[in-house]
Write a protein that holds these residues in place. Structure first.
Motif, short mmCIF file in Angstrom:
data_model
loop_
_atom_site.label_atom_id
_atom_site.label_comp_id
_atom_site.label_asym_id
_atom_site.label_seq_id
_atom_site.Cartn_x
_atom_site.Cartn_y
_atom_site.Cartn_z
N ALA A 128 -52.00 -58.55 -2.35
CA ALA A 128 -50.65 -59.11 -2.28
C ALA A 128 -50.45 -60.18 -3.34
CB ALA A 128 -50.40 -59.68 -0.88
N LEU A 129 -51.49 -60.97 -3.62
CA LEU A 129 -51.40 -61.99 -4.67
C LEU A 129 -51.16 -61.33 -6.03
CD1 LEU A 129 -51.66 -64.88 -5.71
CD2 LEU A 129 -54.15 -64.56 -5.76
N GLY A 130 -51.86 -60.23 -6.28
CA GLY A 130 -51.63 -59.51 -7.54
C GLY A 130 -50.20 -59.02 -7.67
N ALA A 180 -46.82 -63.06 -14.50
CA ALA A 180 -48.12 -63.64 -14.80
C ALA A 180 -49.14 -62.51 -14.79
CB ALA A 180 -48.47 -64.73 -13.80
N TYR A 181 -49.10 -61.68 -15.82
CA TYR A 181 -49.85 -60.44 -15.82
C TYR A 181 -51.36 -60.67 -15.81
CZ TYR A 181 -45.29 -58.49 -17.01
OH TYR A 181 -43.97 -58.15 -17.00
N GLU A 182 -51.84 -61.68 -16.54
CA GLU A 182 -53.29 -61.93 -16.55
C GLU A 182 -53.79 -62.29 -15.16
OE1 GLU A 182 -51.10 -63.33 -18.50
OE2 GLU A 182 -51.59 -62.92 -20.60
N LYS A 183 -53.05 -63.15 -14.45
CA LYS A 183 -53.45 -63.52 -13.10
C LYS A 183 -53.38 -62.33 -12.15
CE LYS A 183 -51.98 -68.34 -13.56
NZ LYS A 183 -51.09 -69.41 -13.02
N ALA A 184 -52.38 -61.48 -12.34
CA ALA A 184 -52.26 -60.29 -11.50
C ALA A 184 -53.45 -59.35 -11.72
CB ALA A 184 -50.95 -59.56 -11.79
N ILE A 185 -53.83 -59.15 -12.96
CA ILE A 185 -54.97 -58.27 -13.26
C ILE A 185 -56.25 -58.84 -12.65
CG2 ILE A 185 -56.40 -57.38 -15.14
CD1 ILE A 185 -53.83 -57.25 -16.83
N ALA A 186 -56.41 -60.18 -12.73
CA ALA A 186 -57.59 -60.81 -12.14
C ALA A 186 -57.63 -60.59 -10.63
CB ALA A 186 -57.61 -62.30 -12.47
N VAL A 223 -59.95 -57.18 -5.91
CA VAL A 223 -59.82 -56.13 -4.88
C VAL A 223 -60.72 -54.96 -5.22
CG1 VAL A 223 -58.23 -54.54 -3.75
CG2 VAL A 223 -57.46 -56.84 -4.34
N LEU A 224 -60.72 -54.51 -6.48
CA LEU A 224 -61.53 -53.36 -6.88
C LEU A 224 -63.02 -53.68 -6.84
CD1 LEU A 224 -59.34 -52.07 -9.85
CD2 LEU A 224 -59.54 -51.10 -7.56
N THR A 283 -53.67 -48.26 -9.26
CA THR A 283 -52.37 -47.89 -9.83
C THR A 283 -51.61 -49.12 -10.31
OG1 THR A 283 -52.28 -45.97 -8.36
CG2 THR A 283 -50.21 -46.71 -9.36
N ASN A 284 -51.55 -50.15 -9.47
CA ASN A 284 -50.80 -51.35 -9.86
C ASN A 284 -51.43 -52.05 -11.06
OD1 ASN A 284 -49.31 -50.69 -7.67
ND2 ASN A 284 -49.52 -52.63 -6.61
N ARG A 285 -52.76 -52.02 -11.13
CA ARG A 285 -53.42 -52.65 -12.27
C ARG A 285 -53.06 -51.93 -13.57
NH1 ARG A 285 -57.72 -52.75 -15.64
NH2 ARG A 285 -58.84 -54.75 -15.90
N ALA A 286 -52.99 -50.60 -13.51
CA ALA A 286 -52.62 -49.84 -14.71
C ALA A 286 -51.19 -50.15 -15.13
CB ALA A 286 -52.79 -48.34 -14.44
N ILE A 287 -50.30 -50.31 -14.17
CA ILE A 287 -48.91 -50.63 -14.49
C ILE A 287 -48.81 -52.01 -15.13
CG2 ILE A 287 -46.64 -51.08 -13.48
CD1 ILE A 287 -47.32 -48.99 -11.34
N VAL A 288 -49.54 -52.98 -14.57
CA VAL A 288 -49.50 -54.33 -15.12
C VAL A 288 -50.14 -54.38 -16.50
CG1 VAL A 288 -50.31 -56.70 -14.76
CG2 VAL A 288 -49.43 -55.38 -12.84
#
Length: 505
Positions: free
Chosen positions: A381-383, A391-397, A402-403, A414-419
């Motif tokens: 949810a934070l991502g 804040a794409y870098e924080k979202a990827i982190a 999670v992964l 999927t969300n990481r690929a979109i970001v």
């Protein structure tokens, strides 16, 4: 074993509170007995002969009411449950692609007014029943064509649905496999499988090939044939016969949602739903017995009045609901009403506070709340919140965390690929702006002259074949202004002309 039979308690340790309730109940019951009251005054061998037993008309003692209410409340706090619920971020409605047959046989009137018109009416009823859900439409005969991609606005689909007719199709036939393959292609970007609904008057042919073309998606068929001609269709679980009422719509909804929720559970996981609130009903009924004759409720009224007076003096802004409901309960009530901004202020649980803020589009507050939830769900949810904040870098982190815990998490992948794609686009835009800023400014020419010897420009002739090129056809169809039927007929003709023989639709 089905979930309906998996009854258990979410917080079984609360049942230990029944022990002091039972001890106090037995102790008070003993104190009320004649042996406890007169045992120290009258000799035991005389006491049994002096005690007069009460009559059978005596009412229920308040002691039993209090004990029953406390027992029910403790059981409710223990969290009885027997069914699961999906996480709050998961969509409630399944994405659906409808493939409508436009073969010549759909014009027959054995199903009033015609098979095609009845099919259109059933599709409209299904769209109304699935209000807010994403639905797409495909028309097919000898070829299959996308009429409308997945959309939540059914008003966009209805004019094109009304315009569909067999005469619009570039080739006659019944290529159900191509239609299902095109629907599966439209559902491919979805995180979890969707459902493909085939609406036709012949749903028995090409069964194996059709199921294979559907791939991971569910397949349901609505048979638009007379009831006497489709008697054996009801025996098939994937075929729903058309009916004069809404029975077929209800059956389609159940099949679509059941299949989708099962797929969501596999992809996102489920959690047990706390059903303890159902015990509030018998507790409320027991509380009504306090007003029976002979039962004292004065102390209850006095307690409420004193609490109101003290709260008014201590804090004027304190809400009356604070006396009865916890902050999380107040937040849940506001959340169920759709007042997400108020719910975000009421919740004390950081996960639910973040969810309410996310629903209220306050992504900064949502990210701040989710940062205090150290679970895979909280990191995911934070991502999402950081991605909405750009804040794409924080979202990827966050997705990486999670992964790291759950490598097979499809939603996080999927969300990481979109970001990542959004981050690359942002970087490319920034570099392009830097290059444009460093380039010399454009300067106008000092003067312009016309060559008198120029005999004219080059004449270009446009042939109908030029419209079949991918770019020209797309640009032409964007500029076209005509009726939906004429637009669809030209669109289908162009798609059929540009599609190579034997190619995937």
């Amino acid at each position: 074993m089905p979930d309906a039979l998996q009854f258990h308690l979410l917080r079984p340790l609360w049942l230990l509170a029944l022990i002091p309730v039972a001890v106090v109940f037995v102790w008070i019951r003993w104190r009320q007995s004649p042996q406890a009251q007169w045992g120290g005054v009258i000799a035991p061998h005389l006491l049994s002969h002096l005690v007069v037993q009460p009559g059978t008309a005596r009412g229920v003692s308040p002691l039993y009411l209090v004990a029953a209410g406390l027992a029910l409340g403790i059981v409710a706090l223990s969290g009885p449950t027997w069914r699961r619920e999906l996480p709050p971020f998961v969509e409630d409605k399944a994405p659906l692609m409808i493939a409508l047959a436009l073969a010549a046989s759909m014009g027959e009137s054995d199903v009033a007014p015609t098979r095609l018109e009845r099919a259109k009416q059933k599709i409209r009823d299904l769209l109304a029943a699935r209000s807010g859900a994403r639905t797409g439409l495909i028309a097919y005969a000898g070829t299959a064509h996308l009429v409308m991609p997945l959309t939540e606005d059914r008003a966009v689909i209805e004019p094109f649905l009304a315009a569909l007719a067999p005469g619009l199709m570039p080739a006659a036939g019944r290529n159900t496999t191509a239609a299902v393959a095109l629907a599966a292609e439209a559902l491919a970007p979805e995180t979890v499988p969707g459902t493909i609904l085939v609406v036709a008057d012949d749903v028995a042919g090409e069964d194996g090939a059709v199921r294979q073309a559907a791939g991971r998606n569910g397949l349901v068929k609505l048979s638009v044939t007379p009831q006497h001609a489709g008697g054996g269709l009801a025996l098939r679980s994937d075929v729903v016969p058309v009916s004069v009422d809404d029975t077929d719509i209800g059956a389609l909804e159940r099949r679509i949602e059941t299949r989708y929720r099962a797929a969501q559970g596999d992809a996102f996981g489920t959690q047990w739903r706390d059903e303890g609130f159902w015990l509030l009903l018998p507790i409320a009924l027991l509380s009504l017995l306090w007003f029976r004759r002979g039962t004292t409720v004065t102390w209850v009224v006095a307690f409420i009045c004193l609490a109101q007076i003290s709260s008014a003096k201590a804090e004027e802004t304190r809400r009356f609901a604070d006396l009865w409901l916890t902050p999380d309960q107040q937040g849940r009530i506001a959340f169920e009403r759709g007042d997400y901004a108020t719910a975000a202020k009421r919740f004390s649980d950081p996960m639910w506070r973040g969810i309410a803020a996310y629903r209220a589009f306050d992504f900064l507050a949502a990210a701040e709340a989710f940062a205090h939830v150290d679970t895979p769900e909280g990191r995911f949810a934070l991502g999402n919140a950081q991605a909405q904040n750009h804040a794409y870098e924080k979202a990827i982190a966050a997705y990486d965390e999670v992964l790291k815990i759950s490598p097979g998490n499809a939603a996080a992948t999927t969300n990481r690929a979109i970001v990542m794609a959004a981050l690359r686009a942002k970087e490319e835009k920034r570099k392009k702006q830097e290059q444009d800023d460093s380039a010399p400014p454009d300067e106008k020419a000092d003067e312009m002259r016309v060559d008198p010897t120029q005999k004219g420009g080059k004449t270009i002739k446009v042939t109908p074949e030029d419209l079949t090129t991918a770019g020209a056809a797309e640009a032409w169809m964007r500029q076209i202004q005509t009726t939906p039927a004429a637009f669809l007929k030209m669109k289908f003709a162009i798609q059929a002309a540009t599609q190579p023989a034997g190619a995937k639709p």
